[in-house]
Design an enzyme around this catalytic site. Sequence first.
Site, PDB file in Angstrom:
ATOM      1  N   HIS A   1       0.501  -0.331  -9.803  1.00 53.13           N
ATOM      2  CA  HIS A   1      -0.175  -1.177  -9.188  1.00 53.13           C
ATOM      3  C   HIS A   1      -0.637  -2.424 -10.010  1.00 53.13           C
ATOM      4  O   HIS A   1      -1.670  -2.736 -10.039  1.00 53.13           O
ATOM      5  CB  HIS A   1      -1.356  -0.530  -8.674  1.00 53.13           C
ATOM      6  CG  HIS A   1      -1.749  -1.072  -7.642  1.00 53.13           C
ATOM      7  ND1 HIS A   1      -2.482  -0.341  -6.378  1.00 53.13           N
ATOM      8  CD2 HIS A   1      -1.928  -2.202  -6.883  1.00 53.13           C
ATOM      9  CE1 HIS A   1      -2.815  -0.954  -5.229  1.00 53.13           C
ATOM     10  NE2 HIS A   1      -2.598  -2.015  -5.721  1.00 53.13           N
TER      11      HIS A   1
ATOM     12  N   ARG B   1       0.711  -1.014   0.025  1.00 54.06           N
ATOM     13  CA  ARG B   1      -0.056   0.200   0.145  1.00 54.06           C
ATOM     14  C   ARG B   1       0.716   1.164   0.057  1.00 54.06           C
ATOM     15  O   ARG B   1       1.995   1.399   0.799  1.00 54.06           O
ATOM     16  CB  ARG B   1      -0.981  -0.012   1.296  1.00 54.06           C
ATOM     17  CG  ARG B   1      -1.903  -1.118   1.349  1.00 54.06           C
ATOM     18  CD  ARG B   1      -3.183  -0.859   0.331  1.00 54.06           C
ATOM     19  NE  ARG B   1      -4.053  -1.891   0.126  1.00 54.06           N
ATOM     20  CZ  ARG B   1      -4.202  -2.843  -0.840  1.00 54.06           C
ATOM     21  NH1 ARG B   1      -3.120  -2.865  -1.471  1.00 54.06           N
ATOM     22  NH2 ARG B   1      -5.216  -3.783  -0.674  1.00 54.06           N
TER      23      ARG B   1
ATOM     24  N   GLU C   1      -1.523   7.724  -5.461  1.00 54.72           N
ATOM     25  CA  GLU C   1      -1.845   7.043  -6.911  1.00 54.72           C
ATOM     26  C   GLU C   1      -3.335   7.117  -7.302  1.00 54.72           C
ATOM     27  O   GLU C   1      -3.577   6.967  -8.469  1.00 54.72           O
ATOM     28  CB  GLU C   1      -1.801   5.274  -6.679  1.00 54.72           C
ATOM     29  CG  GLU C   1      -2.244   4.653  -5.905  1.00 54.72           C
ATOM     30  CD  GLU C   1      -2.306   3.208  -5.759  1.00 54.72           C
ATOM     31  OE1 GLU C   1      -2.896   2.224  -5.912  1.00 54.72           O
ATOM     32  OE2 GLU C   1      -0.802   2.821  -5.263  1.00 54.72           O
TER      33      GLU C   1
END
Length: 348
Positions: free
Chosen positions: A298, A237, A266
């Site tokens: 990601h 994360r 993000e």
Amino acid sequence: MKLTVFSAKPYDIEYLGGIATNQNSSPAIEINFLHVPLSSETAAFANGADAVCVFVHDVLDANVLRELYAAGVRAILFRCSGYNNIDLREAERLGFFVANVPSYSPEAVAEFAVALIQTLNRKTHRAYNRVRDGNFNLDGLLGRTLHGKTVGIVGSGRIGLAMAQIVQGFGCKLLAYDPRPTEAFKKYGEYVDLDTLLSQCDIVSLHCPLMDSTQHIINDTTVSKMKRGAMLVNTSRGGLIDTQSVMKALKSKRLGGLALDVYEGERALFYKDHSGDIIHDDLLMRLTTFHNVVVSGHQAYFTEEALTEIAECTLRNLDDWAKGVPTANALVQGRNSNGRRERGLARL
């Protein structure tokens, strides 16, 4: 049973739609895929749906939850493990059923973390670009052998364990930090406190969830305790890292390298094509100018196997709710599809 899927990408349509078509669920599922993210401006698109399916960057604050409830929605299905973007207490108060996919192909994320390590270490991304330009010079491409190095894993859950199993194959020594140690991990490495891990490890890989106790677990103080020249990898994360802190550590050469598949800011960027835009996140853009930084969007989870598991688990959660069957994946049990109240908050 009507399901509205927000932030739908082509692969969501392929996997969720394909599995929903092939499985025998009762009642039958009618899926409406929407490319737009869920927010207060788009919540009305769920009007008439029994459930919504959301992703990690969709907004589910109290206002959005109330709008969904007014639209007739009673179940919220995350097609991911993270759920920091929902007001769970408001969801409980309104009686929503909320479930996530707690684990999907942990090997996929662990394998990608190792790929980032070796990309950064052996500089294959730079070599690839050089060769395309006809440059076969090895200057600036010197790496280090992983064998014999010490790797620190912060968070020894399923992904951390998969990471340990892979890295052990390189002949690395393994240390781990986790407030909840497991016997499974002890077969591969030793548990130590965070300060010891940071001071002794050549590579530190983050695999812990984001919560109050782990927010900015990598900060000015903890970075200063890291072994000089160590590599930091984050596939978990973005909020685990204070980006300003690691930026300073890179400039001072305290950090030898940084590999990020997640980034604290993000939400405004990832999963979208900004190649024709001016990106206003100066911090991220500055990071990408460092030769010893690798950033990806990601994608660590992004494998065929993981997408299959995500789709199957998401639809199984929906089916359990429709049948009034308790599910271990429930974050809030809420009411079942017949309106009967189940137990309240499952876990926070």
